[in-house]
Structures are given as structure tokens and as C-alpha cells.
Design an enzyme around this catalytic site. Sequence first.
Site, PDB file in Angstrom:
ATOM      1  CE  LYS A  36       9.629  60.551  98.604  1.00  0.00           C
ATOM      2  NZ  LYS A  36      10.802  60.585  99.487  1.00  0.00           N
TER       3      LYS A  36
ATOM      4  CG  ASP B 145      11.421  55.403  98.524  1.00  0.00           C
ATOM      5  OD1 ASP B 145      12.600  55.057  98.302  1.00  0.00           O
ATOM      6  OD2 ASP B 145      11.120  56.515  99.011  1.00  0.00           O
TER       7      ASP B 145
ATOM      8  CB  THR C  54      32.615  60.665  93.913  1.00  0.00           C
ATOM      9  OG1 THR C  54      32.032  59.709  93.011  1.00  0.00           O
ATOM     10  CG2 THR C  54      34.117  60.555  93.844  1.00  0.00           C
TER      11      THR C  54
ATOM     12  CG  ASP D  47      15.232  49.886 107.163  1.00  0.00           C
ATOM     13  OD1 ASP D  47      15.193  51.054 107.607  1.00  0.00           O
ATOM     14  OD2 ASP D  47      14.236  49.319 106.693  1.00  0.00           O
ATOM     15  CG  HIS D  48      17.971  55.555 106.941  1.00  0.00           C
ATOM     16  ND1 HIS D  48      17.180  55.242 105.861  1.00  0.00           N
ATOM     17  CD2 HIS D  48      17.508  56.736 107.406  1.00  0.00           C
ATOM     18  CE1 HIS D  48      16.292  56.206 105.686  1.00  0.00           C
ATOM     19  NE2 HIS D  48      16.456  57.119 106.603  1.00  0.00           N
TER      20      HIS D  48
ATOM     21  CG  HIS E 270      12.392  53.007 105.800  1.00  0.00           C
ATOM     22  ND1 HIS E 270      13.639  52.439 105.889  1.00  0.00           N
ATOM     23  CD2 HIS E 270      12.484  53.919 104.790  1.00  0.00           C
ATOM     24  CE1 HIS E 270      14.444  52.990 104.990  1.00  0.00           C
ATOM     25  NE2 HIS E 270      13.763  53.885 104.302  1.00  0.00           N
TER      26      HIS E 270
ATOM     27  CG  ASP F 195      23.575  62.899  97.965  1.00  0.00           C
ATOM     28  OD1 ASP F 195      24.094  64.023  98.092  1.00  0.00           O
ATOM     29  OD2 ASP F 195      22.467  62.570  98.435  1.00  0.00           O
TER      30      ASP F 195
ATOM     31  CB  VAL G 104      32.542  47.685  88.956  1.00  0.00           C
ATOM     32  CG1 VAL G 104      32.544  48.721  90.074  1.00  0.00           C
ATOM     33  CG2 VAL G 104      31.548  48.029  87.871  1.00  0.00           C
TER      34      VAL G 104
HETATM   35  C1  BG6 Z   1      14.665  56.652 102.089  1.00  0.00           C
HETATM   36  C2  BG6 Z   1      13.760  56.849 100.909  1.00  0.00           C
HETATM   37  O1  BG6 Z   1      14.890  55.288 102.298  1.00  0.00           O
HETATM   38  O2  BG6 Z   1      14.072  57.223 103.231  1.00  0.00           O
HETATM   39  C3  BG6 Z   1      13.468  58.318 100.697  1.00  0.00           C
HETATM   40  O3  BG6 Z   1      14.360  56.320  99.742  1.00  0.00           O
HETATM   41  C4  BG6 Z   1      12.947  58.933 101.960  1.00  0.00           C
HETATM   42  O4  BG6 Z   1      12.546  58.507  99.634  1.00  0.00           O
HETATM   43  C5  BG6 Z   1      13.845  58.611 103.145  1.00  0.00           C
HETATM   44  O5  BG6 Z   1      12.887  60.328 101.763  1.00  0.00           O
HETATM   45  C6  BG6 Z   1      13.241  59.081 104.449  1.00  0.00           C
HETATM   46  O6  BG6 Z   1      14.194  58.980 105.452  1.00  0.00           O
HETATM   47  P1  BG6 Z   1      14.162  59.937 106.708  1.00  0.00           P
HETATM   48  O7  BG6 Z   1      15.284  59.468 107.561  1.00  0.00           O
HETATM   49  O8  BG6 Z   1      14.332  61.340 106.219  1.00  0.00           O
HETATM   50  O9  BG6 Z   1      12.807  59.739 107.339  1.00  0.00           O
END
Ligand code: BG6
Length: 489
Positions: A340, A235, A14, A177-178, A240, A16, A86
Amino acid sequence: LHTPKAVIVIFGATGDLANRKLYPSLYRLYRNGKLSENFAVIGVARRPLTNEDFRNNIKKSIADFNDEHINPDEFASHFHYNPFDVQDLTHYQKLNAFMDELDEKYDAGGNRLFYLAMAPNFFGTIAANLKSEGVTNNQGWTRLVIEKPFGHNYDTAQQLNDQIRHAFSEDQIYRIDHYLGKEMIQNIEIVRFANALFEPLWNNQYIANIQITSSETLGVEERGSYYDKSGALRDMVQNHILQMVSLLAMEPPAKLTPDDIRYEKIKVLRSLRPISEADVNNYFVRGQYDRGEIDGEPMNAYREGNGVDPESNTETFVAGKFMIDNFRWAGVPFYIRTGKRMAKKATEIVVQFKDLPINLYAGKGDTIDPNLLVIRVQPEDGITLHLNAKKGDYDTTSTPITMHYDKSAVENEYTPEAYETLLNDCLNGDSTNFVHSDEVALSWKYIDIISKAWTDKKAAFPNYTSGSNGPREADKLLENDGFYWWTIQ
Ligand code: BG6
């Protein structure tokens, strides 16, 4: 065509992340024929929802797509909700039986994918219970996807790893790691290894420095209580940014297998020049945003945010210099910055080539800009090459020109979302673009020294205005080496 089959359990169904990223990504895979009818999703979370409520959530999350070839109800019918505690072992037993039932119904090949899309406090508990109740004893393949943060430092990352490894082996674990799913990040490898133009120059003889900028305009918004304990270093940089550094610096892998590629990335992390706590401020700069203005809108300071300590020492900006002490990179700084509430939202990599031995055009009053290769990760994805060419005049003078590749402008070019790519990889058992535990460990070891230095000594925060490019010290870091940040676009 062979498409993956699986019963997928999403913990945090559920939340985000699930609503904003996972459901839309599954939908896109389904629509693009990457997922057949042989899949089911079990949404697991604490709150009591009916299947119907859950399916309505799914439909909401895909409402923007409006694809007339696909019936949203049919897609949503693959989703099942399972209220879950859980800590309660009987819930795992029921889940196990339910997975078997769905496996049969959807002919899912006995494959099970567990996706932990929730805060990491319970990862250990969940892994242990899945194993003790036999939920991971399935017929087909078993995979676990976990989201960052992978720990808060080296020690906690190791603990988390031990807990998870109790139930899953390293090759079953897919750490997200997106950034590794982003199209242009994946392009780093192709640009480097598929172009005769670049790879021979990709070293300290021809490259002066490499710059990575990942800036955001958003502040910490509603995530203050998480972020205040994390900060930009943990973060963004630990994961990243260091991933981007590894991809830019790694040696060509022998083959394109996950093992070969990850091995080369790990070698980069091992070659990072270690810094001592006393050295940290010569290599890294921290910042925290103050009030300011973005697009004419007044912004509050970080310390005024929800969930943030009014005297917070947490950094919302980091700039830094990594040196990679190996044959290829000795002497080439990798500058990075992320923050940020900066002037704009963009992620860009700039490779600055060295100057030519002499400038033949200098006498004519022209300066020659260095050649730059710019990999634009977002918002638009593309590549720009900065060259010098003849000016349109009667003389032989030089002027900077650019060559652009805009991915989104190419007709019929489809750019998948990061999560879509990563889910697809995981469903197909390709772990190349996921983070290995050795990478996690090595990056934390490096980052821990910086965080220790910064926790021990309070900073004079806030030190940059919202809507700016960070504190002045971030510019000095490069100026000291005779360079400056290329601000592009
Ligand atoms: C996330 C962080 O891993 O990556 C966030 O926790 C950040 O704080 C985000 O805003 C940035 O991702 P993107 O894809 O918007 O560059």
C-alpha cells in the site's frame, strides 16, 4: 443462444461490494445478452428497506452506464429486497417460499445461486441454516459464491471449509479471487499455451527470473480495523499473488477443463520450496508505510490511521522470493512484491529471459538488455516485449526496443470487469477461475510459517516512506541473486 436462468440471493445486499461491483456486473451481463429476462435477485441484509429503496440503490449503482437501449426501471424490476436476520430460522423458511415464487414468475429453471457478499463471521451459520431449512433442496442447480478472506490461517480456513461443506459440495462452491477474473491474468494461460514463441522457452533453461509487482497508492483508508488484523501477506500474497505464481508456473493442462487446470495449479503449490521459520527473512521482506507524499499530497503513516494500533506490527508491504523445486523451475526465482502507499497503482508481471552466451555488440560500447516479456495487468491491460534491434546509425550497434500490445487501444475490443467475468462463469457453471479448497489449504500452509515468524518477532516499523517503492531490503533481496526489479512504464 442459451443464457443462464437463476434466482440469485445476495447476502450483504446493501454493502459496498454489492453496490460497487455486483449490481454493475449483473447490469453489464444483462446489457450484453449474457443474462436473459429469466433471472431475479433477492437482496438480503439486516436493515429494513422497501423494494423501492432497494431498486433505487440498484439504479444508482448503474447510473454511469447510460445505455439508451436499456430501461433502468425494467432492469431494476428484477431485484427484490428481503430484510433478514441470519440467526432466525423462520426467515430462511420465508426465503425458501419467496424463491419458489420468483422462480415461477421469472421461469428461472429451479436454479439457485447464493452469494455471500459480507464479512465471513456468519458464513457457517448461513450455510447450516440454508440446509436445515431446505433452501438448498431446489430442483435445478445450486451454487454458493463466497468472498475472501477464506480464513485467517490454515486452521480457520479448514474450519470455514468444514462449515460450508456441511451444506454445499466442493463443486457447488465458487470461491472468488477477483484477480482470476482480470482479463490479463486470464491471458497468462493464452500467451503461454497459444504461442510457439513462448512455451518452448518457458523453463529454467531460458528464464532467469519472474517478477510480480502489485502496488497500490491507497493506504488502508477506512479498512483499518480489518487490515490491522490481516496485513499484506494475508490480504494479497496468500490469494492473489500465489494465484498468479501458479498460473505462471503450471504445466500445460491436458485439456482446458476446470479440473485439469486446477490440478496443475495445485501441483505448483505443492512444489513450492518449503521454508522454515528461521529462513523466512532470507526469502521475505516486510514493510509498513511511514508518512510521505503522493502526487504532492502529504500522507499520514499507517500507524496514524483509523482503527490501527499506534504500535502496530502489521505489514503493509511484502516482497518475497518463491522457489519452485520441480524440473521446469529449479533454480528460477519468482520474486513478488505488493504494498500500500507505493509510488503508483500497477500490477505487472515481468518474465526476464536469460542472457545470450556472448554479447557480440559489447565491443561497441553497447550493453544488451535481457529480453523481457511484460504482462501489464492494470491500470492499462496489455503486453510488452523488450527486444534488441539495430540502432539508427551507420554502424551495426544494438539498442533496446519494445513491441506493445495495448488491449484498450484495439478498436471494438471489450474488456469485461473481473466481477462480470466471474459472475458469468459461475452462472454458467464454469469453476475454472475460482479457487479450489486444496489451493486455499496449501497456500495457507505456506503463508502460516511466514506469519508465525513475523508475529513472534516485532519489526522496526515504519520502514518505508509513503510514495516510495517499499523498504530498501526489497531491492537487496534481488541484488543478492544478481538481479534487480524492472521498473517499467
Ligand atoms: C483486495 C484487497 O483483495 O484486493 C485490497 O483486500 C486490495 O486490500 C485489492 O486493495 C486490490 O485489488 P485491485 O483489483 O485494485 O488490484
